[in-house]
Design an enzyme around this catalytic site. Structure first.
Site, PDB file in Angstrom:
ATOM      1  N   LYS A   1       0.822  -1.214   0.000  1.00  0.00           N
ATOM      2  CA  LYS A   1       0.000   0.000   0.000  1.00  0.00           C
ATOM      3  C   LYS A   1       0.859   1.269   0.000  1.00  0.00           C
ATOM      4  O   LYS A   1       0.595   2.186  -0.757  1.00  0.00           O
ATOM      5  CB  LYS A   1      -0.913   0.038   1.238  1.00  0.00           C
ATOM      6  CG  LYS A   1      -1.945  -1.072   1.305  1.00  0.00           C
ATOM      7  CD  LYS A   1      -2.878  -0.879   2.501  1.00  0.00           C
ATOM      8  CE  LYS A   1      -2.174  -0.897   3.842  1.00  0.00           C
ATOM      9  NZ  LYS A   1      -1.569  -2.225   4.194  1.00  0.00           N
TER      10      LYS A   1
ATOM     11  N   ARG B   1      -9.387   1.307   9.003  1.00  0.00           N
ATOM     12  CA  ARG B   1      -9.004  -0.072   9.294  1.00  0.00           C
ATOM     13  C   ARG B   1     -10.006  -0.788  10.188  1.00  0.00           C
ATOM     14  O   ARG B   1      -9.822  -1.964  10.489  1.00  0.00           O
ATOM     15  CB  ARG B   1      -7.654  -0.077  10.016  1.00  0.00           C
ATOM     16  CG  ARG B   1      -6.468  -0.225   9.088  1.00  0.00           C
ATOM     17  CD  ARG B   1      -5.191  -0.129   9.914  1.00  0.00           C
ATOM     18  NE  ARG B   1      -4.161  -0.925   9.335  1.00  0.00           N
ATOM     19  CZ  ARG B   1      -2.981  -0.443   8.934  1.00  0.00           C
ATOM     20  NH1 ARG B   1      -2.701   0.828   9.049  1.00  0.00           N
ATOM     21  NH2 ARG B   1      -2.089  -1.241   8.434  1.00  0.00           N
TER      22      ARG B   1
ATOM     23  N   ARG C   1      11.793  -6.506   4.636  1.00  0.00           N
ATOM     24  CA  ARG C   1      11.779  -5.072   4.945  1.00  0.00           C
ATOM     25  C   ARG C   1      12.353  -4.830   6.341  1.00  0.00           C
ATOM     26  O   ARG C   1      13.079  -3.863   6.572  1.00  0.00           O
ATOM     27  CB  ARG C   1      10.346  -4.526   4.861  1.00  0.00           C
ATOM     28  CG  ARG C   1      10.275  -3.022   5.091  1.00  0.00           C
ATOM     29  CD  ARG C   1       8.892  -2.468   4.864  1.00  0.00           C
ATOM     30  NE  ARG C   1       7.969  -2.840   5.923  1.00  0.00           N
ATOM     31  CZ  ARG C   1       6.665  -2.568   5.901  1.00  0.00           C
ATOM     32  NH1 ARG C   1       6.133  -1.970   4.877  1.00  0.00           N
ATOM     33  NH2 ARG C   1       5.888  -2.916   6.909  1.00  0.00           N
TER      34      ARG C   1
ATOM     35  N   ARG D   1      12.456  -1.677  10.848  1.00  0.00           N
ATOM     36  CA  ARG D   1      11.195  -1.249  11.465  1.00  0.00           C
ATOM     37  C   ARG D   1      10.885  -2.145  12.644  1.00  0.00           C
ATOM     38  O   ARG D   1      10.916  -3.364  12.522  1.00  0.00           O
ATOM     39  CB  ARG D   1      10.066  -1.309  10.420  1.00  0.00           C
ATOM     40  CG  ARG D   1       9.338  -0.002  10.284  1.00  0.00           C
ATOM     41  CD  ARG D   1       8.299  -0.092   9.202  1.00  0.00           C
ATOM     42  NE  ARG D   1       7.042  -0.639   9.687  1.00  0.00           N
ATOM     43  CZ  ARG D   1       5.910  -0.568   9.013  1.00  0.00           C
ATOM     44  NH1 ARG D   1       5.898   0.003   7.828  1.00  0.00           N
ATOM     45  NH2 ARG D   1       4.804  -1.077   9.505  1.00  0.00           N
TER      46      ARG D   1
ATOM     47  N   ARG E   1       0.105  -8.707  13.363  1.00  0.00           N
ATOM     48  CA  ARG E   1      -0.495  -7.710  12.457  1.00  0.00           C
ATOM     49  C   ARG E   1      -1.402  -8.386  11.438  1.00  0.00           C
ATOM     50  O   ARG E   1      -2.453  -7.849  11.094  1.00  0.00           O
ATOM     51  CB  ARG E   1       0.599  -6.905  11.770  1.00  0.00           C
ATOM     52  CG  ARG E   1       1.195  -5.845  12.692  1.00  0.00           C
ATOM     53  CD  ARG E   1       2.598  -5.453  12.294  1.00  0.00           C
ATOM     54  NE  ARG E   1       2.688  -4.860  10.979  1.00  0.00           N
ATOM     55  CZ  ARG E   1       3.792  -4.885  10.238  1.00  0.00           C
ATOM     56  NH1 ARG E   1       4.877  -5.504  10.676  1.00  0.00           N
ATOM     57  NH2 ARG E   1       3.809  -4.315   9.066  1.00  0.00           N
TER      58      ARG E   1
HETATM   59  P1  ADP Z   1       1.320  -2.189   7.927  1.00  0.00           P
HETATM   60  O1  ADP Z   1       0.078  -1.978   7.102  1.00  0.00           O
HETATM   61  O2  ADP Z   1       2.440  -2.765   7.124  1.00  0.00           O
HETATM   62  O3  ADP Z   1       1.066  -2.945   9.201  1.00  0.00           O
HETATM   63  P2  ADP Z   1       1.377   0.661   8.609  1.00  0.00           P
HETATM   64  O4  ADP Z   1       2.538   1.532   8.456  1.00  0.00           O
HETATM   65  O5  ADP Z   1       0.194   0.942   7.752  1.00  0.00           O
HETATM   66  O6  ADP Z   1       1.919  -0.808   8.379  1.00  0.00           O
HETATM   67  O7  ADP Z   1       0.862   0.667  10.127  1.00  0.00           O
HETATM   68  C1  ADP Z   1       1.749   0.434  11.191  1.00  0.00           C
HETATM   69  C2  ADP Z   1       1.032   0.490  12.538  1.00  0.00           C
HETATM   70  O8  ADP Z   1       0.433   1.799  12.723  1.00  0.00           O
HETATM   71  C3  ADP Z   1      -0.124  -0.478  12.711  1.00  0.00           C
HETATM   72  O9  ADP Z   1       0.304  -1.771  13.093  1.00  0.00           O
HETATM   73  C4  ADP Z   1      -0.922   0.232  13.823  1.00  0.00           C
HETATM   74  O10 ADP Z   1      -0.312   0.063  15.080  1.00  0.00           O
HETATM   75  C5  ADP Z   1      -0.796   1.680  13.457  1.00  0.00           C
HETATM   76  N1  ADP Z   1      -1.898   2.131  12.571  1.00  0.00           N
HETATM   77  C6  ADP Z   1      -1.779   2.563  11.292  1.00  0.00           C
HETATM   78  N2  ADP Z   1      -2.977   2.886  10.768  1.00  0.00           N
HETATM   79  C7  ADP Z   1      -3.895   2.653  11.753  1.00  0.00           C
HETATM   80  C8  ADP Z   1      -5.315   2.765  11.838  1.00  0.00           C
HETATM   81  N3  ADP Z   1      -6.060   3.207  10.802  1.00  0.00           N
HETATM   82  N4  ADP Z   1      -5.918   2.427  13.004  1.00  0.00           N
HETATM   83  C9  ADP Z   1      -5.203   2.010  14.043  1.00  0.00           C
HETATM   84  N5  ADP Z   1      -3.870   1.856  14.032  1.00  0.00           N
HETATM   85  C10 ADP Z   1      -3.206   2.178  12.905  1.00  0.00           C
END
Ligand code: ADP
Length: 208
Positions: free
Chosen positions: A14, A89, A128, A134, A145
């Site tokens: 994404k 989400r 990654r 990360r 996750r």
């Molecule tokens: P990925 O999709 O690879 O897990 P992201 O960078 O999109 O990575 O998100 C990393 C973290 O940020 C998530 O595991 C969560 O803790 C937090 N996060 C991101 N977007 C949201 C959201 N819309 N609602 C709640 N937590 C979020």
């Protein structure tokens, strides 16, 4: 007007695609994950609040996330459109986003789901983690996750599919190939509108 949401499991690509689409469409990519990570790195108040959730691979509470997105969407650069990466989400976030858009008389043009099978996702995230360090790209946290995604976010595919804004795109293959698929899924928006316009004209011709 280009208001897009990118949906898909961790590792689907994404963030990569949001950046490419942002350049191509001239609207900002808004990644909730990036914003949270920047706040953690900067040790802001928000960063201190969310760090433990990110480290565990859990979702940040909706109240915190919703307030942050509301603020971000009010910035002038998002007025003409945006690409949301990582939001909404949860079904509660869907409701909240609906409210934010309704307030400005706007609506989503497309929700693009990027799909990939779990083995490939885990492989990408582990790679990654090794490359970027990360904190949530370790195997345990990756599994969590994926689990959280399945429980809380996968149901959104159905929600948006019922609204007919959803398009699913295969996330396997070259990055550029996936971008083309996404752009194609956007063209369909324009095509549909043209068809409707033609129908209206045809209708007028008959009536007149
Ligand atoms: P990925 O999709 O690879 O897990 P992201 O960078 O999109 O990575 O998100 C990393 C973290 O940020 C998530 O595991 C969560 O803790 C937090 N996060 C991101 N977007 C949201 C959201 N819309 N609602 C709640 N937590 C979020």
């Amino acid at each position: 007007m280009t208001r897009l949401v990118l949906l898909g499991p961790p590792g689907a690509g994404k963030g990569t695609q949001a950046a490419l689409l942002s350049e191509r469409l001239g609207v900002p990519a808004i990644s909730t994950g990036d914003i949270f990570r920047a706040n953690v790195a900067g040790e802001t108040e928000l960063g201190l609040t969310v760090k433990r959730y990110l480290d565990a691979g859990e979702y940040v509470p909706d109240s915190v996330t919703n307030a942050m997105v509301r603020d971000r969407l009010q910035q002038p650069d998002a007025a003409a459109g945006f690409i949301l990466d990582g939001y909404p989400r949860t079904t509660e976030q869907v409701r909240e986003l609906d409210g934010m858009l309704a307030e400005s008389g706007a609506q989503l043009d497309r929700v693009l789901e990027i799909t990939a099978d779990t083995d490939e996702l885990v492989r990408r995230l582990v790679a990654r983690g090794q490359a970027q360090g990360r904190s949530d790209d370790t195997e345990d946290v990756i599994r969590n996750r994926q689990r959280v995604y399945l429980e809380q976010t996968a149901p959104l595919v159905q929600v948006y599919s019922e609204r007919a804004v959803l398009r699913s795109v295969d996330g396997l293959g070259e990055v550029a190939e996936v971008t083309e698929r996404l752009v194609q899924a956007l063209d369909a928006v324009v095509d549909l509108r043209e068809i409707r316009l033609d129908d209206v004209r045809a209708g007028d011709a008959v009536a007149g």
